[in-house]
Every structure is written in structure tokens, then in C-alpha cells.
Design a protein around this motif. Structure first.
Motif, PDB file in Angstrom:
ATOM      1  N   ALA A  93       0.844  -1.184   0.000  1.00 59.37           N
ATOM      2  CA  ALA A  93       0.000   0.000   0.000  1.00 59.37           C
ATOM      3  C   ALA A  93       0.889   1.247   0.000  1.00 59.37           C
ATOM      4  O   ALA A  93       1.907   1.318   0.695  1.00 59.37           O
ATOM      5  CB  ALA A  93      -0.900  -0.009   1.229  1.00 59.37           C
ATOM      6  N   GLY A  94       0.508   2.218  -0.814  1.00 59.41           N
ATOM      7  CA  GLY A  94       1.314   3.431  -0.955  1.00 59.41           C
ATOM      8  C   GLY A  94       2.244   3.388  -2.144  1.00 59.41           C
ATOM      9  O   GLY A  94       2.806   4.411  -2.527  1.00 59.41           O
ATOM     10  N   ASP A  95       2.426   2.192  -2.733  1.00 61.06           N
ATOM     11  CA  ASP A  95       3.167   2.062  -3.993  1.00 61.06           C
ATOM     12  C   ASP A  95       2.116   2.169  -5.100  1.00 61.06           C
ATOM     13  O   ASP A  95       1.528   1.193  -5.520  1.00 61.06           O
ATOM     14  CB  ASP A  95       3.883   0.711  -4.051  1.00 61.06           C
ATOM     15  N   TRP A  96       1.877   3.392  -5.543  1.00 56.97           N
ATOM     16  CA  TRP A  96       0.717   3.706  -6.378  1.00 56.97           C
ATOM     17  C   TRP A  96       0.826   3.124  -7.779  1.00 56.97           C
ATOM     18  O   TRP A  96       1.912   2.762  -8.236  1.00 56.97           O
ATOM     19  CB  TRP A  96       0.495   5.214  -6.424  1.00 56.97           C
ATOM     20  N   SER A  97      -0.315   3.085  -8.451  1.00 59.69           N
ATOM     21  CA  SER A  97      -0.419   2.357  -9.708  1.00 59.69           C
ATOM     22  C   SER A  97      -0.176   3.205 -10.954  1.00 59.69           C
ATOM     23  O   SER A  97       0.343   2.709 -11.950  1.00 59.69           O
ATOM     24  CB  SER A  97      -1.816   1.719  -9.796  1.00 59.69           C
ATOM     25  N   PHE A  98      -0.573   4.485 -10.914  1.00 61.47           N
ATOM     26  CA  PHE A  98      -0.520   5.319 -12.123  1.00 61.47           C
ATOM     27  C   PHE A  98       0.583   6.365 -12.032  1.00 61.47           C
ATOM     28  O   PHE A  98       0.636   7.120 -11.072  1.00 61.47           O
ATOM     29  CB  PHE A  98      -1.853   6.030 -12.341  1.00 61.47           C
ATOM     30  N   PRO A  99       1.451   6.418 -13.063  1.00 59.32           N
ATOM     31  CA  PRO A  99       1.610   5.478 -14.175  1.00 59.32           C
ATOM     32  C   PRO A  99       2.499   4.307 -13.779  1.00 59.32           C
ATOM     33  O   PRO A  99       3.072   4.312 -12.692  1.00 59.32           O
ATOM     34  CB  PRO A  99       2.288   6.332 -15.247  1.00 59.32           C
ATOM     35  N   SER A 100       2.608   3.347 -14.671  1.00 58.18           N
ATOM     36  CA  SER A 100       3.484   2.206 -14.431  1.00 58.18           C
ATOM     37  C   SER A 100       4.937   2.615 -14.621  1.00 58.18           C
ATOM     38  O   SER A 100       5.335   3.021 -15.708  1.00 58.18           O
ATOM     39  CB  SER A 100       3.138   1.077 -15.409  1.00 58.18           C
ATOM     40  N   ASN A 101       5.725   2.543 -13.548  1.00 58.17           N
ATOM     41  CA  ASN A 101       7.148   2.891 -13.659  1.00 58.17           C
ATOM     42  C   ASN A 101       7.863   1.995 -14.660  1.00 58.17           C
ATOM     43  O   ASN A 101       8.724   2.458 -15.419  1.00 58.17           O
ATOM     44  CB  ASN A 101       7.839   2.772 -12.302  1.00 58.17           C
ATOM     45  N   HIS A 102       7.537   0.704 -14.644  1.00 55.48           N
ATOM     46  CA  HIS A 102       8.183  -0.213 -15.587  1.00 55.48           C
ATOM     47  C   HIS A 102       7.915   0.223 -17.033  1.00 55.48           C
ATOM     48  O   HIS A 102       8.816   0.184 -17.879  1.00 55.48           O
ATOM     49  CB  HIS A 102       7.663  -1.643 -15.383  1.00 55.48           C
ATOM     50  N   SER A 103       6.686   0.642 -17.295  1.00 55.89           N
ATOM     51  CA  SER A 103       6.336   1.064 -18.655  1.00 55.89           C
ATOM     52  C   SER A 103       7.003   2.383 -19.020  1.00 55.89           C
ATOM     53  O   SER A 103       7.425   2.568 -20.169  1.00 55.89           O
ATOM     54  CB  SER A 103       4.813   1.186 -18.791  1.00 55.89           C
ATOM     55  N   VAL A 104       7.089   3.292 -18.071  1.00 56.52           N
ATOM     56  CA  VAL A 104       7.788   4.561 -18.315  1.00 56.52           C
ATOM     57  C   VAL A 104       9.245   4.295 -18.664  1.00 56.52           C
ATOM     58  O   VAL A 104       9.784   4.831 -19.645  1.00 56.52           O
ATOM     59  CB  VAL A 104       7.690   5.487 -17.087  1.00 56.52           C
ATOM     60  N   ILE A 105       9.900   3.471 -17.867  1.00 55.81           N
ATOM     61  CA  ILE A 105      11.304   3.157 -18.106  1.00 55.81           C
ATOM     62  C   ILE A 105      11.475   2.454 -19.455  1.00 55.81           C
ATOM     63  O   ILE A 105      12.364   2.792 -20.235  1.00 55.81           O
ATOM     64  CB  ILE A 105      11.859   2.281 -16.964  1.00 55.81           C
ATOM     65  N   ALA A 106      10.609   1.481 -19.728  1.00 63.38           N
ATOM     66  CA  ALA A 106      10.714   0.742 -20.990  1.00 63.38           C
ATOM     67  C   ALA A 106      10.469   1.663 -22.184  1.00 63.38           C
ATOM     68  O   ALA A 106      11.184   1.589 -23.191  1.00 63.38           O
ATOM     69  CB  ALA A 106       9.720  -0.413 -21.005  1.00 63.38           C
ATOM     70  N   GLY A 107       9.472   2.539 -22.095  1.00 60.58           N
ATOM     71  CA  GLY A 107       9.190   3.460 -23.188  1.00 60.58           C
ATOM     72  C   GLY A 107      10.328   4.429 -23.429  1.00 60.58           C
ATOM     73  O   GLY A 107      10.721   4.686 -24.575  1.00 60.58           O
ATOM     74  N   ALA A 108      10.879   4.974 -22.343  1.00 60.17           N
ATOM     75  CA  ALA A 108      11.996   5.912 -22.474  1.00 60.17           C
ATOM     76  C   ALA A 108      13.237   5.208 -23.012  1.00 60.17           C
ATOM     77  O   ALA A 108      13.941   5.741 -23.883  1.00 60.17           O
ATOM     78  CB  ALA A 108      12.296   6.553 -21.124  1.00 60.17           C
ATOM     79  N   ALA A 109      13.523   4.024 -22.502  1.00 57.75           N
ATOM     80  CA  ALA A 109      14.699   3.283 -22.948  1.00 57.75           C
ATOM     81  C   ALA A 109      14.578   2.902 -24.413  1.00 57.75           C
ATOM     82  O   ALA A 109      15.548   3.001 -25.179  1.00 57.75           O
ATOM     83  CB  ALA A 109      14.891   2.036 -22.094  1.00 57.75           C
ATOM     84  N   ALA A 110      13.385   2.479 -24.821  1.00 56.85           N
ATOM     85  CA  ALA A 110      13.179   2.088 -26.218  1.00 56.85           C
ATOM     86  C   ALA A 110      13.448   3.245 -27.156  1.00 56.85           C
ATOM     87  O   ALA A 110      14.119   3.095 -28.183  1.00 56.85           O
ATOM     88  CB  ALA A 110      11.750   1.565 -26.412  1.00 56.85           C
ATOM     89  N   VAL A 111      12.948   4.420 -26.805  1.00 60.57           N
ATOM     90  CA  VAL A 111      13.151   5.601 -27.655  1.00 60.57           C
ATOM     91  C   VAL A 111      14.599   6.066 -27.599  1.00 60.57           C
ATOM     92  O   VAL A 111      15.212   6.370 -28.632  1.00 60.57           O
ATOM     93  CB  VAL A 111      12.194   6.730 -27.229  1.00 60.57           C
ATOM     94  N   GLY A 112      15.167   6.133 -26.400  1.00 60.49           N
ATOM     95  CA  GLY A 112      16.557   6.570 -26.276  1.00 60.49           C
ATOM     96  C   GLY A 112      17.513   5.691 -27.060  1.00 60.49           C
ATOM     97  O   GLY A 112      18.400   6.190 -27.756  1.00 60.49           O
ATOM     98  N   LEU A 113      17.328   4.384 -26.960  1.00 62.51           N
ATOM     99  CA  LEU A 113      18.193   3.456 -27.687  1.00 62.51           C
ATOM    100  C   LEU A 113      17.959   3.537 -29.187  1.00 62.51           C
ATOM    101  O   LEU A 113      18.907   3.464 -29.980  1.00 62.51           O
ATOM    102  CB  LEU A 113      17.949   2.030 -27.199  1.00 62.51           C
ATOM    103  N   ALA A 114      16.706   3.707 -29.595  1.00 61.75           N
ATOM    104  CA  ALA A 114      16.400   3.804 -31.026  1.00 61.75           C
ATOM    105  C   ALA A 114      16.979   5.072 -31.635  1.00 61.75           C
ATOM    106  O   ALA A 114      17.411   5.085 -32.792  1.00 61.75           O
ATOM    107  CB  ALA A 114      14.893   3.756 -31.245  1.00 61.75           C
ATOM    108  N   LEU A 115      17.020   6.153 -30.862  1.00 58.45           N
ATOM    109  CA  LEU A 115      17.618   7.389 -31.367  1.00 58.45           C
ATOM    110  C   LEU A 115      19.138   7.256 -31.457  1.00 58.45           C
ATOM    111  O   LEU A 115      19.772   7.844 -32.340  1.00 58.45           O
ATOM    112  CB  LEU A 115      17.239   8.564 -30.461  1.00 58.45           C
ATOM    113  N   ALA A 116      19.720   6.474 -30.558  1.00 54.27           N
ATOM    114  CA  ALA A 116      21.162   6.262 -30.594  1.00 54.27           C
ATOM    115  C   ALA A 116      21.567   5.305 -31.706  1.00 54.27           C
ATOM    116  O   ALA A 116      22.623   5.469 -32.334  1.00 54.27           O
ATOM    117  CB  ALA A 116      21.643   5.721 -29.240  1.00 54.27           C
ATOM    118  N   LEU A 117      20.725   4.315 -31.965  1.00 56.30           N
ATOM    119  CA  LEU A 117      21.006   3.315 -32.999  1.00 56.30           C
ATOM    120  C   LEU A 117      19.659   2.916 -33.616  1.00 56.30           C
ATOM    121  O   LEU A 117      18.982   2.013 -33.119  1.00 56.30           O
ATOM    122  CB  LEU A 117      21.702   2.099 -32.380  1.00 56.30           C
TER     123      LEU A 117
END
Length: 202
Positions: free
Chosen positions: A102-126
Motif C-alpha cells: 500500500a502506498g506504492d501507487w499504480s498510475f503510471p506504471s514505472n516499468h512502462s515509463v522506463i521501458a518506453g523511455a529506454a526504447a526511444v533513447g536506444l532507437a535514437l542512438a542506434l
């Protein structure tokens, strides 16, 4: 936003899958982000041998903008205070992994934020890595609903937040970072060469 109906559909589907599928999703949702970490290292190492400071800058920025997106996600979580569906969704089956405290809130999903940012960052690099990183990010987001710890809107907005912040941050920081890489390489110090690479000329 209310995506509890879709949440129940996905979690009911998850419960109907074979045990090995459930186990695979449990492993991926817990440890899949390490794949992005390995890709960060590989892309950075590859960039060190190139004579283009911009390539190094993009490789260095990929994990940095991902960390920035994560920090933004935590701020949004603290402001929204949405309860996890594994506690709040009426009629939901038990989650496949332990429901966060309890207190570890649901919105937004940290895993999804990290995955989305990493996917874009890596795609821009390569750019050709987008064929790998985008499906991995989508799979990470889906896995968070599949195992029962996030609503679909948590992961959808998480992907959008992470990807958009990463794209904006890379656009704003690439020029200054590339100039810093060029200056550091010109200095020729041992630590500088370790981080930025000597480039083909050396």
C-alpha cells in the motif's frame, strides 16, 4: 480513466494460460528491464569507437533520459495516488506476483515509463534497434497487466510519458552533450578516453 474491464479480461486470460507462460511473464516483468540496461552498455561501448561525438552523446543520453523519465513518473505517482488493481478491482483474481505494498501507487506504471523511455533513447542512438526495443517495451507494458499489478491505462500512459519525455530530452540535450564529448576527447585524459572513447583517430 477506468480500464478495469479490460484489466479483468487480461488477468482472466492470464489465469487461463499454461503455467510455463505465466512463469515466463513473471520472470520478464521482474527482470526484463535489465535487458535495456545491457543494451545501454552495448550501444555506449559501440559509440566509443566512432569519430562522431554525436554518436557518443546519443549513447550516453539514452540511460540519462530514461532516469529522467523515471523521476517524472514518481512525481506523477505521488500526485495521482491511484490504488493498485490487485487491491481495488472488484472481482479480480489474485495477481500472479505479489501485489505491491500500500502506498506504492499504480498510475503510471514505472516499468512502462522506463521501458518506453529506454526504447526511444536506444532507437535514437542506434535506429535499427527500434525493431527490438519497441516490441520489448510493449511486452514489458503488457506483462504488468498480465501479472495483475497495473491497469491498462497505467501502462499505456507510462509508455507515452516515457517515450515522449525521452524524445524531448534527447532533442534538447544532444547538441550540448556532443560538444561536451568533443571537448573531453580533445583533452585526451585517461578518464575522458574511458568514457567517450578515443575515436578512430587515436
Amino acid at each position: 480513466m477506468d480500464s478495469s474491464g479490460l484489466y479483468l479480461d487480461v488477468t482472466d486470460f492470464a489465469r487461463s494460460t499454461p503455467a510455463w507462460v505465466q512463469s515466463a511473464f513473471e520472470v520478464w516483468t521482474k527482470y526484463g528491464l535489465f535487458v535495456f540496461g545491457a543494451l545501454f552498455i552495448a550501444v555506449w561501448w559501440r559509440s566509443r569507437g566512432r569519430n562522431d561525438p554525436r554518436a557518443v552523446a546519443l549513447a550516453v543520453l539514452a540511460p540519462l533520459v530514461t532516469a529522467l523519465a523515471y523521476a517524472a513518473s514518481e512525481l506523477v505517482k505521488a500526485a495521482v495516488d491511484e490504488e493498485r488493481p490487485c487491491r481495488a478491482a472488484a472481482g479480480a483474481a489474485a495477481s500472479l506476483i505479489k501485489c505491491p505494498a500500500a502506498g506504492d501507487w499504480s498510475f503510471p506504471s514505472n516499468h512502462s515509463v522506463i521501458a518506453g523511455a529506454a526504447a526511444v533513447g536506444l532507437a535514437l542512438a542506434l535506429p535499427r534497434l527500434a525493431l527490438l526495443t519497441v516490441p520489448l517495451a510493449l511486452l514489458m507494458a503488457f506483462s504488468r497487466v498480465f501479472v495483475g499489478v497495473h491497469y491498462p491505462h497505467d501502462v499505456a500512459m507510462g509508455l507515452l510519458l516515457g517515450a515522449s519525455l525521452a524524445a524531448l530530452a534527447v532533442a534538447a540535450l544532444t547538441g550540448p552533450t556532443a560538444r561536451a564529448v568533443a571537448a573531453v576527447r580533445a583533452g585526451g585524459g585517461r578518464a575522458a578516453v574511458l568514457i567517450t572513447g578515443p575515436g578512430p583517430a587515436r
